[in-house]
Motif scaffolding. Structure first.
Motif, PDB file in Angstrom:
ATOM      1  N   HIS A  25      72.419  78.215 154.804  1.00  0.00           N
ATOM      2  CA  HIS A  25      73.359  77.471 153.957  1.00  0.00           C
ATOM      3  C   HIS A  25      73.406  75.997 154.387  1.00  0.00           C
ATOM      4  CE1 HIS A  25      74.971  81.694 154.048  1.00  0.00           C
ATOM      5  NE2 HIS A  25      74.860  81.517 152.741  1.00  0.00           N
ATOM      6  N   LEU A  26      73.357  75.792 155.694  1.00  0.00           N
ATOM      7  CA  LEU A  26      73.359  74.408 156.199  1.00  0.00           C
ATOM      8  C   LEU A  26      72.125  73.658 155.687  1.00  0.00           C
ATOM      9  CD1 LEU A  26      74.389  72.153 158.121  1.00  0.00           C
ATOM     10  CD2 LEU A  26      73.038  73.230 159.933  1.00  0.00           C
ATOM     11  N   PHE A  27      70.997  74.338 155.658  1.00  0.00           N
ATOM     12  CA  PHE A  27      69.751  73.723 155.183  1.00  0.00           C
ATOM     13  C   PHE A  27      69.934  73.200 153.751  1.00  0.00           C
ATOM     14  CE2 PHE A  27      65.467  74.500 153.160  1.00  0.00           C
ATOM     15  CZ  PHE A  27      64.843  73.394 153.704  1.00  0.00           C
ATOM     16  N   SER A  28      70.434  74.054 152.837  1.00  0.00           N
ATOM     17  CA  SER A  28      70.627  73.638 151.431  1.00  0.00           C
ATOM     18  C   SER A  28      71.602  72.470 151.335  1.00  0.00           C
ATOM     19  CB  SER A  28      71.259  74.764 150.604  1.00  0.00           C
ATOM     20  OG  SER A  28      70.381  75.797 150.420  1.00  0.00           O
ATOM     21  N   THR A  29      72.731  72.601 152.027  1.00  0.00           N
ATOM     22  CA  THR A  29      73.781  71.586 151.890  1.00  0.00           C
ATOM     23  C   THR A  29      73.308  70.256 152.462  1.00  0.00           C
ATOM     24  OG1 THR A  29      75.400  73.341 152.044  1.00  0.00           O
ATOM     25  CG2 THR A  29      76.227  71.114 152.354  1.00  0.00           C
ATOM     26  N   ASN A  30      72.616  70.338 153.601  1.00  0.00           N
ATOM     27  CA  ASN A  30      72.122  69.108 154.223  1.00  0.00           C
ATOM     28  C   ASN A  30      71.095  68.403 153.335  1.00  0.00           C
ATOM     29  OD1 ASN A  30      71.755  67.250 156.459  1.00  0.00           O
ATOM     30  ND2 ASN A  30      69.807  68.275 156.825  1.00  0.00           N
ATOM     31  N   VAL A  34      71.522  64.655 152.039  1.00  0.00           N
ATOM     32  CA  VAL A  34      70.568  63.580 152.365  1.00  0.00           C
ATOM     33  C   VAL A  34      70.052  62.931 151.079  1.00  0.00           C
ATOM     34  CG1 VAL A  34      68.283  63.120 153.367  1.00  0.00           C
ATOM     35  CG2 VAL A  34      69.897  64.561 154.590  1.00  0.00           C
ATOM     36  N   ILE A  35      69.778  63.750 150.079  1.00  0.00           N
ATOM     37  CA  ILE A  35      69.291  63.196 148.799  1.00  0.00           C
ATOM     38  C   ILE A  35      70.386  62.333 148.168  1.00  0.00           C
ATOM     39  CG2 ILE A  35      68.509  63.766 146.454  1.00  0.00           C
ATOM     40  CD1 ILE A  35      67.268  66.351 147.690  1.00  0.00           C
ATOM     41  N   LYS A  36      71.618  62.818 148.242  1.00  0.00           N
ATOM     42  CA  LYS A  36      72.752  62.022 147.746  1.00  0.00           C
ATOM     43  C   LYS A  36      72.785  60.648 148.433  1.00  0.00           C
ATOM     44  CE  LYS A  36      76.616  62.045 150.059  1.00  0.00           C
ATOM     45  NZ  LYS A  36      77.869  61.450 150.466  1.00  0.00           N
ATOM     46  N   ASN A  37      72.668  60.641 149.769  1.00  0.00           N
ATOM     47  CA  ASN A  37      72.738  59.369 150.503  1.00  0.00           C
ATOM     48  C   ASN A  37      71.582  58.444 150.125  1.00  0.00           C
ATOM     49  OD1 ASN A  37      75.007  60.224 151.836  1.00  0.00           O
ATOM     50  ND2 ASN A  37      73.888  60.993 153.621  1.00  0.00           N
ATOM     51  N   TYR A  38      70.418  59.060 149.937  1.00  0.00           N
ATOM     52  CA  TYR A  38      69.241  58.262 149.531  1.00  0.00           C
ATOM     53  C   TYR A  38      69.486  57.630 148.167  1.00  0.00           C
ATOM     54  CZ  TYR A  38      64.638  57.450 147.450  1.00  0.00           C
ATOM     55  OH  TYR A  38      63.572  56.881 146.786  1.00  0.00           O
ATOM     56  N   LYS A  39      70.008  58.417 147.224  1.00  0.00           N
ATOM     57  CA  LYS A  39      70.221  57.886 145.872  1.00  0.00           C
ATOM     58  C   LYS A  39      71.273  56.770 145.875  1.00  0.00           C
ATOM     59  CE  LYS A  39      67.453  60.028 143.027  1.00  0.00           C
ATOM     60  NZ  LYS A  39      66.642  59.368 141.984  1.00  0.00           N
ATOM     61  N   ILE A  40      72.254  56.865 146.771  1.00  0.00           N
ATOM     62  CA  ILE A  40      73.226  55.770 146.877  1.00  0.00           C
ATOM     63  C   ILE A  40      72.484  54.499 147.299  1.00  0.00           C
ATOM     64  CG2 ILE A  40      75.228  54.903 148.184  1.00  0.00           C
ATOM     65  CD1 ILE A  40      76.264  57.834 148.219  1.00  0.00           C
ATOM     66  N   LYS A  41      71.568  54.648 148.254  1.00  0.00           N
ATOM     67  CA  LYS A  41      70.791  53.474 148.693  1.00  0.00           C
ATOM     68  C   LYS A  41      69.891  52.939 147.584  1.00  0.00           C
ATOM     69  CE  LYS A  41      70.243  52.028 152.498  1.00  0.00           C
ATOM     70  NZ  LYS A  41      71.530  51.460 152.790  1.00  0.00           N
ATOM     71  N   ARG A  42      69.521  53.813 146.654  1.00  0.00           N
ATOM     72  CA  ARG A  42      68.715  53.357 145.506  1.00  0.00           C
ATOM     73  C   ARG A  42      69.607  52.835 144.376  1.00  0.00           C
ATOM     74  NH1 ARG A  42      63.520  55.092 144.828  1.00  0.00           N
ATOM     75  NH2 ARG A  42      63.474  53.366 143.349  1.00  0.00           N
ATOM     76  N   ASN A  43      70.878  52.622 144.698  1.00  0.00           N
ATOM     77  CA  ASN A  43      71.837  52.011 143.759  1.00  0.00           C
ATOM     78  C   ASN A  43      72.256  52.893 142.598  1.00  0.00           C
ATOM     79  OD1 ASN A  43      72.078  49.637 145.173  1.00  0.00           O
ATOM     80  ND2 ASN A  43      70.141  48.882 144.308  1.00  0.00           N
ATOM     81  N   TYR A  44      72.181  54.210 142.785  1.00  0.00           N
ATOM     82  CA  TYR A  44      72.720  55.094 141.752  1.00  0.00           C
ATOM     83  C   TYR A  44      74.222  55.272 141.968  1.00  0.00           C
ATOM     84  CZ  TYR A  44      68.155  56.684 140.058  1.00  0.00           C
ATOM     85  OH  TYR A  44      66.906  56.756 139.505  1.00  0.00           O
ATOM     86  N   ASP A  45      74.900  55.608 140.882  1.00  0.00           N
ATOM     87  CA  ASP A  45      76.303  56.007 140.954  1.00  0.00           C
ATOM     88  C   ASP A  45      76.277  57.529 141.114  1.00  0.00           C
ATOM     89  OD1 ASP A  45      78.858  56.771 140.441  1.00  0.00           O
ATOM     90  OD2 ASP A  45      79.046  55.730 138.525  1.00  0.00           O
TER      91      ASP A  45
END
Ligand code: MSP
Length: 511
Positions: A25-30, A34-45
Motif C-alpha cells: 500500500h505504501l508503494f502505491s501511495t508513495n 511523488v507524481i503529484k509533487n512532480y506535476k506541481i513542479k511542472r506547474n500543474y494545478d
C-alpha cells in the motif's frame, strides 16, 4: 488559484480498513504522491486523493469478531491510515471515506440514474463470491480443489451464493469498451496488463454484473429497495468523484473532473479489471467523463512470494521507520522499483540504495564541490562563459539528463527518471576527477568556471530529487542559498553568479 494552469488529478486506491496497511500500500501511495509533487513542479494545478473503502461483508465480519460497532471499527482503522501517512509525510488534498455523507448521496444519485436509464434489472445471482476480495468469480475462472472453489489470483476460498440481486447490463457495453481500448492504446500504462485484460475479458461478451447484495447490511441501501446493499466495488469506484463533490455539483468536481485536463488512477495490477473495464463503462453509461489514464503497477513481493498473512511475510511500514528516515524509504520505493514488473523487497536494499546513490554519489559530489568553493573563494563565484571541451560536454550532460528525467517521468517510468538523475551525479563526479580542480589553486579563473558548472549540476540534481525528498532537497537548497528550485532554471548557467554559498554539513551521513 491560477486559471491558466492545467489541472491534474491523481488518486490511489482507497484501501480496505479490515487490515493493516503494508509496504504494498505504501508503494502505491508513495508513487502517486511523488507524481503529484512532480506535476506541481511542472506547474500543474494538482489535486491528490487517497482514502479508505469502508463498506462490505468483510468489514462487517471483522467488526463483529472484535465485538465493535461497524462505524467505530472503521473509524479506528482509518485513523491508523491517517497516522501512517502523517509519519511518512505524505500529504494529500482529499481523504475519501465511503462512509461520508456526501459519498452516500453520490451513490444514491448514480444508482437512481442507472435505474432511470434502464441500465439495471433485478434477477437472481447464482454463483461464486470471494468475501476477502469482494469479487464475483465465474465458475470457469475459479480454481477447483477437493470440492471447494478458490479465487484464481488471491487463492481465497469462494462461497457459493444464490440471492436476489440487481444487475448492471455490462454485456451491452462489450463492444464499446473493446473499441475504447483500441482507440486509446495508452489508456493503461503497462502493455502487459492491456493484453491480459483484452485476452481474459474482451474476447467474449462481458457478463452482466451483480451490483447489490442482500445477505448483510453494512453498506449503502438502495433507496427504493433497502434490503439491497450496493455492491462494494460500485460504491468504492465512485469515491473518485464523490470526494470532488459530484452529487453536489461542486466546483472541484467541475474543475478537476468534468472539465479537468488530466486524471490518473494509480492501482495495483489485481484491481485493473475494476478500474480499466467496469469503471469506464459505468462512467460512459451515465455520460460522465472518463479518466485519462490508469497507472497499473506490479506487486511488491518478498523472497517467499507475495505478501500474505498466512505466509507471515507481511512487512509493516511502521517497522521500516525504526531504521530509516521516511524520505530514504520513499526514495527507495520510487527510484528503485519498476512499475511494470513485480519487485522483490528486502530491507537491506534500502540501505544499499541509500549508500550507493545518496551517500557515495550525490552526497560526495556536494561535499567535494562546496569544500572547494569555500577553500578558494571566500564570498562567492562569478559566472563566466566557457568554450572548453570538457566543460561543454558536462553542460550538455546536465541538459540531456534533465531532459531524460522529464521524458521518463512523463511516461511514468519513474525509476528510469531517477536513474537519469544518478547518472548525471556520476558524470559530475567524473568531471571533477578529469578536471582535477584541487590542483588549480593558482588558476582561480579556471577553477571558478569548473565550480560554477558543478554548482549548476548540483542544482539540477536537487530539483530532480525534490519530488521524492523535499526535506533533504531543502537542506541542499540552504547550502546553495536559494529559496526555491525551479525546473525552468535548471539550464540557466548564470544563476550562481555572485551567490554566497553556505558551508555544508554532511547531508547524507553514511549508515
Ligand atoms: N478497496 C479496494 C480498492 C478500491 S479503489 C476504488 C482494494 N483495497 S486493498 O486494501 O486491498 O488495496 C489494494 C491495493 O493495495 C492494490 O491495488 C495496490 O495498490 C496495493 N497493494 C496491495 N498489496 C500490494 C503488493 N503486494 N504490492 C504492491 N501493491 C499492492 O483493493
Amino acid at each position: 488559484m491560477n486559471k491558466n494552469k492545467k489541472t491534474f488529478y491523481i488518486t490511489t486506491p482507497i484501501y480496505y480498513p479490515s487490515g493493516s496497511l503494508h509496504i504494498g500500500h505504501l508503494f502505491s501511495t508513495n508513487l502517486a504522491w511523488v507524481i503529484k509533487n512532480y506535476k506541481i513542479k511542472r506547474n500543474y494545478d494538482v489535486k491528490f486523493l487517497t482514502g479508505s473503502d469502508e463498506h462490505g461483508q468483510k468489514i462487517e465480519k471483522k467488526a463483529k469478531e472484535l465485538n465493535m460497532e461497524n462505524k467505530d471499527y472503521v473509524d479506528m482503522q482509518t485513523n491508523k491510515f491517517i497516522d501512517l501517512w502523517k509519519l511518512y509525510q505524505i500529504d494529500y488534498d482529499f481523504f475519501s471515506r465511503t462512509t461520508n455523507l456526501e459519498h452516500r448521496e453520490c451513490i444514491i444519485k448514480i444508482f437512481n440514474d442507472m435505474l432511470e436509464k434502464k441500465l439495471i434489472y433485478k434477477s437472481l445471482y447464482k454463483g461464486l463470491y470471494s468475501i476477502e476480495d469482494e469479487e464475483f468469480i465465474p465458475e470457469t475462472q475459479a480454481i477447483k480443489k477437493d470440492n471447494n472453489f478458490y479465487h484464481p489470483i488471491s487463492n481465497h476460498q469462494l462461497e457459493v451464493i444464490e440471492e436476489e440481486s440487481y444487475f448492471f447490463k455490462m454485456k451491452n457495453f462489450t463492444k464499446w469498451i473493446s473499441d475504447f481500448f483500441d482507440n486509446n492504446p495508452n489508456f493503461i500504462v503497462g502493455q502487459k496488463i492491456t493484453k491480459e485484460l483484452k485476452n481474459n475479458f474482451l474476447e467474449h461478451d462481458l457478463n452482466d454484473l451483480s451490483i447489490t447484495r442482500i445477505s448483510f447490511s453494512w453498506g449503502i441501501p438502495v433507496p427504493s429497495d433497502p434490503k439491497h446493499i450496493v455492491y462494494v466495488w460500485l460504491d468504492a469506484l465512485f469515491n473518485y468523484i464523490s470526494a470532488l463533490g459530484y452529487a453536489q455539483n461542486d466546483t472541484n468536481y467541475i474543475k478537476y473532473w468534468k472539465e479537468g485536463n488530466e486524471i490518473i488512477h494509480v492501482v495495483g495490477k489485481e484491481i485493473t479489471r475494476f478500474h480499466c473495464i467496469y469503471w469506464p463503462i459505468f462512467l460512459h453509461s451515465l455520460n460522465l467523463r472518463i479518466p485519462s489514464k490508469i497507472l497499473a503497477h506490479g506487486w511488491i513481493i518478498t523472497s517467499e512470494g507475495k505478501m500474505s498473512k498466512s505466509k507471515g511475510n507481511v512487512i509493516n511500514p511502521l517497522d521500516l521507520l525504526k531504521d530509516f528516515d521516511p524520505e530514504i524509504i520513499k526514495y527507495y520505493f520510487a527510484a528503485k522499483m519498476s512499475i511494470e514488473n513485480d519487485n522483490v523487497f528486502d530491507k537491506k536494499f534500502i540501505l544499499q540504495a541509500y549508500n550507493a546513490d545518496l551517500v557515495n554519489t550525490i552526497g560526495n559530489l556536494i561535499s567535494r564541490t562546496i569544500t572547494m568553493v569555500h577553500k578558494n573563494f571566500s564570498q562567492s563565484i562569478k559566472f563566466k562563459q566557457t568554450n572548453d571541451e570538457q566543460d561543454l560536454f558536462i553542460i550538455a550532460s546536465i541538459n540531456n539528463h534533465f531532459d531524460l528525467y522529464i521524458k521518463y517521468f512523463d511516461q511514468y517510468n519513474i525509476n528510469l527518471a531517477f536513474d537519469a538523475m544518478i547518472e548525471l551525479a556520476r558524470d559530475l563526479n567524473k568531471y571533477i576527477d578529469l578536471t582535477t580542480p584541487w590542483k588549480l589553486t593558482n588558476d582561480l579563473s579556471r577553477l571558478e568556471i569548473i565550480l560554477n558548472i558543478l554548482l549548476n549540476g548540483i542544482y539540477a540534481i536537487t530539483a530532480m530529487l525534490e519530488p521524492v525528498m523535499p526535506n533533504y532537497s531543502k537542506k541542499i537548497q540552504n547550502i546553495l542559498n536559494i529559496s526555491s528550485l525551479s525546473f525552468e532554471e535548471v539550464k540557466k548557467m548564470e544563476k550562481f553568479d555572485q551567490i554566497l554559498i553556505n558551508k555544508s554539513d554532511i547531508i547524507f551521513p553514511r549508515k
